[in-house]
Scaffold this motif. Sequence first.
Motif, mmCIF file in Angstrom:
data_model
loop_
_atom_site.group_PDB
_atom_site.id
_atom_site.type_symbol
_atom_site.label_atom_id
_atom_site.label_comp_id
_atom_site.label_asym_id
_atom_site.label_seq_id
_atom_site.Cartn_x
_atom_site.Cartn_y
_atom_site.Cartn_z
ATOM 1 N N GLU A 1 -38.504 18.696 -86.933
ATOM 2 C CA GLU A 1 -39.543 18.304 -87.891
ATOM 3 C C GLU A 1 -40.933 18.624 -87.348
ATOM 4 O OE1 GLU A 1 -38.848 17.566 -90.946
ATOM 5 O OE2 GLU A 1 -36.729 17.726 -90.417
ATOM 6 N N ARG A 2 -41.103 18.483 -86.013
ATOM 7 C CA ARG A 2 -42.393 18.862 -85.427
ATOM 8 C C ARG A 2 -42.629 20.363 -85.577
ATOM 9 N NH1 ARG A 2 -40.712 15.332 -81.345
ATOM 10 N NH2 ARG A 2 -40.245 17.060 -79.945
ATOM 11 N N SER B 1 -43.480 21.154 -89.218
ATOM 12 C CA SER B 1 -44.820 20.689 -89.611
ATOM 13 C C SER B 1 -45.936 21.353 -88.807
ATOM 14 C CB SER B 1 -44.894 19.167 -89.433
ATOM 15 O OG SER B 1 -44.778 18.848 -88.059
ATOM 16 N N GLY B 2 -45.547 22.220 -87.873
ATOM 17 C CA GLY B 2 -46.554 22.921 -87.063
ATOM 18 C C GLY B 2 -47.112 22.083 -85.942
ATOM 19 N N ARG B 3 -46.441 20.971 -85.615
ATOM 20 C CA ARG B 3 -46.940 20.102 -84.550
ATOM 21 C C ARG B 3 -46.223 20.326 -83.219
ATOM 22 N NH1 ARG B 3 -45.337 15.301 -85.475
ATOM 23 N NH2 ARG B 3 -44.199 15.662 -87.403
ATOM 24 N N ALA B 4 -45.337 21.333 -83.203
ATOM 25 C CA ALA B 4 -44.585 21.559 -81.959
ATOM 26 C C ALA B 4 -45.481 22.189 -80.917
ATOM 27 C CB ALA B 4 -43.400 22.475 -82.226
ATOM 28 N N PRO B 5 -45.313 21.793 -79.666
ATOM 29 C CA PRO B 5 -46.083 22.429 -78.593
ATOM 30 C C PRO B 5 -45.578 23.842 -78.356
ATOM 31 C CG PRO B 5 -44.438 20.956 -77.677
ATOM 32 C CD PRO B 5 -44.384 20.779 -79.177
ATOM 33 N N GLN B 6 -46.371 24.619 -77.616
ATOM 34 C CA GLN B 6 -45.912 25.937 -77.203
ATOM 35 C C GLN B 6 -44.665 25.773 -76.344
ATOM 36 O OE1 GLN B 6 -47.358 29.105 -77.809
ATOM 37 N NE2 GLN B 6 -48.314 27.911 -79.424
#
Lengths: 257, 181
Positions: free
Chosen positions: A35-36, A39-44
Amino acid sequence: MDPHLNDLKQLNSLDPARGREPTAVEWTRSRAMLERVISGRAPQPSPSRPVRRRLVVGVAVAAAGAVAAVTVPSLLPGTAEKAFASWTAAPGSLTGEQVLPQARACAGNGRGGPSTAGPADVLLAEQRGLATLLIMKKDSGVIDLCLSAGPGSDDQLASMSLADGPLPAPPADTVTLETMASVGEGDGRWSDIVGLAGTGVTRVDVRPDGGKSFQASVRNGWWAAWWPGPEGGEADTLTVTVHTATGTTDHRVVDLD
Amino acid sequence: MSEPDAGARAERFRRLHAETYPDLLRFVERRVFDGDSEDIVSTVFLTAWRRFDDLPDDARPWLFAVARKTMANRTRGLLRRRALDVRLTAQPRDEGTDDTLRVGARIDLASAWRSLRPADREVLALVAFDGLTGEQAATTLGCRRSTFAMRLGRARQRLQAALADSAHVHDGKEQPSWIRT
């Protein structure tokens, strides 16, 4: 599986993950990660960690003949900052004679047996500010990559075995990827990338996603570069542009053989 | 991308995750030792999301290929010409399972496996452990199907030769340390 492949069927009994299913906690963690990502909230992606990082300065590394062993590059504190500060996107090309002191230091790092070095042993050498990167063949046939901050053996910063002998050249207008990694922590993280280049390759550029393109060195069938940043340890955040007499082609690094 | 399209895309990605996560976790755990498997799997799905439109219909080998490169990056300084080695189960299976391979034969098989080169172990594992077809395994390794078939054939020959050696050495006797009490 082919039912006649009994040996493979029997091998299955030795599978270390046989019957392994994700636990409920693992499913929960993985779905949360998903889900991260969505939603574009995942870290590199995490860079490669220097699991067996080891300085080669003053160290007799591994046993003679253990050519596949890797001494993962590392930069000394302080030296890294200086090397980063002086780094240039375009490399200066160096001859074997110009880097003979560095080549001799590289040859004496103890991996692949004792070795001397002459100008002809240097397959590729480049300068980016303070740092010299070179690829050289040793007496044993081992091909090493070395990075140094000066001409002395104490200036040698990092080294890595690339091959235990000559490698087959790729088709004329193509490149391969032999090694790519990142090392270091935080802002001190740096990357390197090395591959083989066909005879028709005139230039190779590397572009991290969201960053500026920089030029790799190409010589004697090899291409190589190092740069400050984590991308060498990530699976798919680089584009490699191959220039030939007939044009240019872009490759995602994950697609290179 | 419109909101409904984005929603449908996300749903397809969730479905892909549900279908492939267990296989991907097993694939990684066969090849890493240090408890990094979940982190590596996360990196694979992040890459898959970024390249979701490029994913083939049979995504599993593609995901395995990304996992393989990610593991190589992390654990080996990424020497691409070296195979990514595959480990072996530490203990023989319980005889009460459907695994009918006798303990002695299993010892010989494990011994033969360990005598192989990592490159041979890798191609054998893709079929025997990961359950891939030749075409899927070729995609995972980034080679042609015919190349994989050739490599698999040679690896099997070397496994058989090593098994023959092992049988000769052990003369059919079981090693005490592997006998269940």
